[in-house]
Design a protein around this motif. Sequence first.
Motif, short mmCIF file in Angstrom:
data_model
loop_
_atom_site.label_atom_id
_atom_site.label_comp_id
_atom_site.label_asym_id
_atom_site.label_seq_id
_atom_site.Cartn_x
_atom_site.Cartn_y
_atom_site.Cartn_z
N PHE A 144 -2.24 6.95 0.77
CA PHE A 144 -1.58 8.06 0.00
C PHE A 144 -1.19 7.78 -1.53
CE2 PHE A 144 2.99 9.41 -1.44
CZ PHE A 144 2.49 10.66 -1.36
N PHE A 145 -0.93 6.82 -1.70
CA PHE A 145 -0.66 6.12 -3.11
C PHE A 145 -1.93 6.12 -4.04
CE2 PHE A 145 -0.32 2.48 -6.24
CZ PHE A 145 0.65 2.83 -6.87
N ILE A 146 -2.91 5.71 -3.29
CA ILE A 146 -4.35 5.50 -4.07
C ILE A 146 -4.81 6.93 -4.18
CG2 ILE A 146 -6.67 4.78 -3.95
CD1 ILE A 146 -5.28 2.33 -2.56
N ASP A 147 -4.76 7.78 -3.02
CA ASP A 147 -5.65 9.19 -3.29
C ASP A 147 -4.58 10.07 -4.23
OD1 ASP A 147 -7.34 7.98 -1.75
OD2 ASP A 147 -6.78 8.99 0.14
N LEU A 148 -3.37 9.83 -4.34
CA LEU A 148 -2.77 10.95 -4.79
C LEU A 148 -2.48 11.02 -6.38
CD1 LEU A 148 -0.84 13.61 -4.78
CD2 LEU A 148 1.36 11.82 -4.63
N LEU A 149 -2.39 9.72 -7.04
CA LEU A 149 -2.12 9.36 -8.28
C LEU A 149 -3.13 9.90 -9.36
CD1 LEU A 149 -0.31 5.96 -8.33
CD2 LEU A 149 0.49 8.16 -8.43
N PRO A 150 -4.50 9.96 -8.99
CA PRO A 150 -5.43 10.49 -10.13
C PRO A 150 -5.09 12.11 -9.98
CG PRO A 150 -6.40 9.06 -8.49
CD PRO A 150 -5.14 9.21 -7.93
N GLN A 151 -4.40 12.70 -8.90
CA GLN A 151 -4.39 14.27 -8.92
C GLN A 151 -3.17 14.76 -9.62
OE1 GLN A 151 -7.03 15.44 -7.69
NE2 GLN A 151 -7.82 13.56 -6.85
N VAL A 152 -2.31 13.65 -10.01
CA VAL A 152 -0.97 14.23 -10.74
C VAL A 152 -0.73 13.50 -12.00
CG1 VAL A 152 0.42 14.79 -8.65
CG2 VAL A 152 0.06 12.38 -9.08
N SER B 27 0.54 -3.78 -1.41
CA SER B 27 0.58 -5.15 -1.85
C SER B 27 -0.21 -5.36 -3.21
CB SER B 27 -0.16 -6.03 -1.08
OG SER B 27 -1.41 -5.39 -0.66
N GLU B 28 -0.64 -4.16 -3.68
CA GLU B 28 -1.37 -4.11 -5.07
C GLU B 28 -1.28 -2.62 -5.76
OE1 GLU B 28 -5.90 -4.64 -6.74
OE2 GLU B 28 -5.65 -5.03 -4.66
N VAL B 29 -0.95 -2.91 -7.10
CA VAL B 29 -0.70 -1.58 -7.88
C VAL B 29 -2.16 -1.34 -8.49
CG1 VAL B 29 0.35 -0.51 -9.65
CG2 VAL B 29 1.63 -2.36 -8.31
N PRO B 30 -2.55 -0.31 -8.13
CA PRO B 30 -4.01 -0.12 -8.77
C PRO B 30 -4.00 0.33 -10.18
CG PRO B 30 -3.30 1.82 -7.39
CD PRO B 30 -2.09 0.88 -7.42
N ASN C 114 1.72 -8.95 -8.34
CA ASN C 114 1.48 -8.87 -10.05
C ASN C 114 1.63 -7.46 -10.49
OD1 ASN C 114 -1.45 -8.20 -9.74
ND2 ASN C 114 -1.42 -10.44 -9.27
N LEU C 115 1.68 -7.13 -11.79
CA LEU C 115 1.59 -5.96 -12.22
C LEU C 115 0.30 -5.71 -12.89
CD1 LEU C 115 5.01 -5.50 -13.99
CD2 LEU C 115 4.24 -4.45 -11.62
N PRO C 116 -0.34 -4.56 -13.04
CA PRO C 116 -1.78 -4.49 -13.58
C PRO C 116 -1.73 -5.00 -15.06
CG PRO C 116 -1.19 -2.31 -12.62
CD PRO C 116 0.07 -3.29 -12.23
N ASP C 117 -2.87 -5.68 -15.59
CA ASP C 117 -3.12 -6.26 -16.58
C ASP C 117 -2.78 -4.99 -17.73
OD1 ASP C 117 -3.71 -8.59 -15.71
OD2 ASP C 117 -5.66 -8.38 -15.76
N ASN C 118 -3.06 -3.94 -17.40
CA ASN C 118 -2.78 -2.91 -18.59
C ASN C 118 -1.58 -2.19 -18.34
OD1 ASN C 118 -5.59 -3.82 -19.46
ND2 ASN C 118 -6.45 -1.92 -18.40
N ILE C 119 -0.80 -2.86 -17.82
CA ILE C 119 0.48 -2.04 -18.10
C ILE C 119 1.22 -1.64 -19.01
CG2 ILE C 119 2.14 -4.36 -18.00
CD1 ILE C 119 2.73 -1.30 -15.26
N GLY C 120 0.93 -2.48 -20.09
CA GLY C 120 1.26 -2.13 -21.61
C GLY C 120 0.66 -0.89 -22.20
N ASN C 121 -0.23 -0.06 -21.60
CA ASN C 121 -0.71 1.08 -21.98
C ASN C 121 0.32 2.27 -21.57
OD1 ASN C 121 -3.10 0.03 -22.78
ND2 ASN C 121 -4.30 0.64 -20.98
N LEU C 122 1.25 1.91 -20.84
CA LEU C 122 2.42 2.94 -20.53
C LEU C 122 3.43 2.93 -21.67
CD1 LEU C 122 3.00 2.27 -16.68
CD2 LEU C 122 1.54 3.83 -17.74
#
Length: 750
Positions: A573-581, A595-598, A619-627
């Motif tokens: 649900f998480f992986i499929d939904l996020l690109p749509q919102v 167990s993993e944040v895409p 862990n958190l994604p390497d590019n979390i700083g883009n937020l």
Amino acid sequence: MADAATSALVKVILEKLADEAFKMYVRSQGIHSELENLGKELSQIQAVLHDASDKEIKDEAVKQWLIDLQHLAYDIDDVLDDVATEAMRRELTKESEASTSKVRNLIVPAWFTKFSLSHRLSPKIDGITIELQRLYKAKSDLGLIVKDENRKDPNRGNETSLLESCVVGREREKEKLLNKLLGDDQSSKENFSIIPIVGMGGVGKTTLARLLYNDTKVQGHFQLHVWICISDDFDIFKISKTLFQAVSGQKKEFEDLNQLQQALTEQFKDKRFLLVLDDVWTENYDHWEKLVRPLYSGAPGSRVIMTTRKIELLKMLGFDDLDLVESLSSEDALSLFAMHALGVDSFDSYPTLREKGEAIVKKCGTLPLALKAIGRLLRKKTPEKWDDVLNSKIWDSKYVGDLSADWKVIFPALMLSYHDLSANLKRLFAYCSLFPKDFLYNKEELVLLWMAEGFLNQSNATKSHEDFGQDDFEALLSRSFFQHAPNDETLYVMHDLMNDLATFVAKDFFLRFENHTESRKEAVTKYRHMSIIYEKYGVYKKFEPFKRARSLRTLLVINLGQNDRYCFNSSKFFIDLLPQVPLLRVLSLGGIDISEVPDFICSLKHLRYLNLSETLIENLPDNIGNLFNLQILMVCGCYELTKLPKSFLKLKNLRHFDFRGTASLKKLPLGIGKLKNLQTLPKIVIEEEDSGFAITELKGLNNLRGKLSIEGLCKVQSKMQAHEAQLTLKRLTKLELNWGEGSQHGTPCN
């Protein structure tokens, strides 16, 4: 009621458009004239919103016009946020370029580099302009005019929250029920007997139960005292689990209901208990029998107080002659109303208001909840305001519509109380429709959600957004929109009729998705804010329509203490939904099975609030700083989390980083002291000066507040370094010091 959110959002948009730094940037991007024209037309529409607010009560066309305007305002705000985020990105890029010559190593999000800003936004602005012109023309067709708002009440904000001890007219009922609670029940063959408190919504059943529960004689008579809110979701496993936690003080997992009820049986065994089951809706005898099985192990003389509007179950349990809790007498109702409206128990000192008060009491049906709501609305108001309430169109039965008997009596009074709120308080109240009935509200956590949504923006403010949010919550509490939780004064609840009211006024933009909710693709697209109530054995397919909600700003997964990560295939649900919102500002996924944040989450450029608590992430994604917009990051209870990425230091707007319960996270990134906006940082571990967090970094964190634990103080090299931390200048309520060898000292901060 679209008027409140529309008015508040239009005000925010116009303030953004008027900001000088914003205007300078949009000029540089070649979109200044388009946005300036939008602002001019929106200002003229803003001038008629007060008239529209009055007319929407009876005019469906005006109501629809307001709904359309609010949708458009959301779209405009999304465009402005796009512009502001791009400006922020460029500013941060300049800072990075100034600090390093290796510009090619900068990680720039793909969504910033494809096209120029004007190229990306021009089609959106053109579409918005066409719709705004349509609405501008329609305002004249609807006869909307410029109308002065009522003069602001100088006493607004001076309301006080009356204690629940101000109870009027229930002495006879209390005495009768006390005798049943404390006396011998010769008629009962079981170890416990049921004492029903029955009546319509808002009549004061819960208040009466509280009077009994907190009575000193009652407290001394029973060994166990438990209060459980039931409401209309009669989930036996969930109720039993809540009951076990209440009596044992333990949070345990159980494989099935049988195992859980065996544990409950042991807890109640040979103990005389008082159990309050508040707001029972079920009419299913078998469900009731399953729920109360563990209670038979209790000692004789135990009691169960059941508050309910339904009598069918009680009849099946053998209660043929029920004493219903009636509305207050006219005299008692007038006294209760005077307490809340005037601060005294009678109208003797206010004879000119007595006739108006009597008429209002009659319109409220002498129901306590309605009397409190209207009384607090009128506190310290002029006689003219009392006349406005008496003559309001909201009392008209045609406006009430096709509602239940309970609602028809109390709805107008509650709606009047809501109608008197400021536009922003209305919006904050409507937001609570995302939470289920009997939800326990944490004030601080709710305020952070409000802030992330942009509801607490105050121009020229001397206080922080968080402080404004605290004030707003207290204002709603003072008017009975919230109440203190029965078992915990630090938490809050909302009366189920207030929850119904929030759902009613928010229905065009907010959706609370529960197990029984039906979702249609065409309906879901209109919502901007959604919550999913975490249900056991949920079906993933039910959430498919969410992918069409491309304008969604809020997605809350609300875990009601199930501690069951396998309610539905949440990872998919998480992986499929996020690109749509892509417009999400608030994302709460606490307690679900991931167990993993895409990496895609780092493309949610509007995101202000991210809650990943109680998940299995390492862990958190390497590019979390883009937020760049992220203000709140919560990873509480993520015991597998071991490290934070280097880009974490780019989160310049981060205000609250809550990582309590992350024992595997041993160190913070070097340089975290540069995140000047941080207010919440529950723990720091002092490292050697060149390899991790040095205590001197605390010097720059002047906004820290709340509780702070400092570990590894043995690595502080000098008294001067400790002094540089300037801990006394921060708004800390508790400071815990650990020298690294198991020694620990905690002290409150004044």
